[in-house]
Design an enzyme around this catalytic site. Structure first.
Site, mmCIF file in Angstrom:
data_model
loop_
_atom_site.group_PDB
_atom_site.id
_atom_site.type_symbol
_atom_site.label_atom_id
_atom_site.label_comp_id
_atom_site.label_asym_id
_atom_site.label_seq_id
_atom_site.Cartn_x
_atom_site.Cartn_y
_atom_site.Cartn_z
ATOM 1 N N ASN A 1 0.806 -1.227 0.000
ATOM 2 C CA ASN A 1 0.000 0.000 0.000
ATOM 3 C C ASN A 1 0.838 1.275 0.000
ATOM 4 O OD1 ASN A 1 -2.405 -1.546 0.099
ATOM 5 N ND2 ASN A 1 -2.185 -1.762 2.325
ATOM 6 N N ARG A 2 2.048 1.177 -0.524
ATOM 7 C CA ARG A 2 2.958 2.330 -0.627
ATOM 8 C C ARG A 2 3.404 2.873 0.740
ATOM 9 N NH1 ARG A 2 3.093 0.337 -4.938
ATOM 10 N NH2 ARG A 2 3.051 1.373 -6.969
ATOM 11 N N LEU A 3 3.192 2.106 1.788
ATOM 12 C CA LEU A 3 3.677 2.516 3.109
ATOM 13 C C LEU A 3 5.077 1.936 3.301
ATOM 14 C CD1 LEU A 3 0.432 2.116 5.254
ATOM 15 C CD2 LEU A 3 1.419 4.197 4.267
#
Length: 212
Positions: free
Chosen positions: A190-192
């Site tokens: 999730n692009r974290l």
């Protein structure tokens, strides 16, 4: 035309926690580099080198890391090339490694300096003969009329060094990039992403986590 908005992937292979990092970023880099080699990533020592002119106009290109030393990262080039001219004008530079197979990258900022001539000689001596001749033949970054011109230069130097040791050209040698910032990036879901940054301060390394 390709829909660029829909080119994406999620990253799920690994994590990066503060408990996993070493106090010295060079040791941490060596650990990640060795993992990249073991994973058979494509050209694990390929790195983007960004330099800039004295007035700040940037340029970048891919070069090969050839040595990892306690004080920094070594590459070799023609001292008359664009990158070398820019380093002479402004020795601040940046490196970037990307290992897609491991969903990792390492970003480095620092100062580039020429290494001792003896160290450049040592590396030049172990290069293949054709690479040695290429160092003599290529007027790197200069405009040339055509491919034939370059091949003729190569043939001329092959003749010149027939039966002789191929010495290192005076305008060819190494630089070491001494880092003052190294960031380790691990892709996450999730692009974290995980981002751990080392910053040189008061002779030591400060370790911090950055937002993705």
């Amino acid at each position: 035309m390709t829909d660029l908005f829909n080119i994406r992937r999620d990253f799920t292979l690994k994590t990066l926690d503060e408990s996993e990092v070493t106090p010295d970023p060079i040791i941490m880099f060596e650990r990640w580099f060795n993992e990249a080699v073991t994973a058979e990533t494509l050209e694990p020592n390929a790195m983007n080198l960004a330099t800039a002119t004295s007035d700040g106009k940037p340029s970048s290109r891919i070069v090969l890391l050839k040595q990892i030393k306690p004080e920094g990262f070594v590459f070799f080039t023609n001292y008359d090339s664009r990158k070398a001219v820019q380093i002479t004008e402004n020795n601040h530079c940046a490196l970037n490694f990307v290992w897609h197979e491991l969903e990792r990258q390492v970003r480095i900022e620092g100062i580039a300096k020429k290494i001792p001539e003896a160290d450049s000689d040592s590396y030049f001596d172990v290069r293949p003969a054709k690479s040695k001749l290429g160092a003599w033949a290529s007027p790197q970054s200069r405009i040339i009329p055509d491919r034939q011109y370059l091949e003729q230069l190569m043939a001329d130097f092959e003749t010149r060094f027939t039966g002789k040791e191929i010495s290192r050209p005076e305008n060819w040698g190494g630089y070491i990039v001494k880092p003052d910032l190294i960031e380790f990036w691990q892709g996450r879901k999730n692009r974290l992403h995980d981002r751990i940054q080392y910053t040189l301060a008061d002779g030591g390394w400060k370790i911090e986590r950055l937002a993705p």
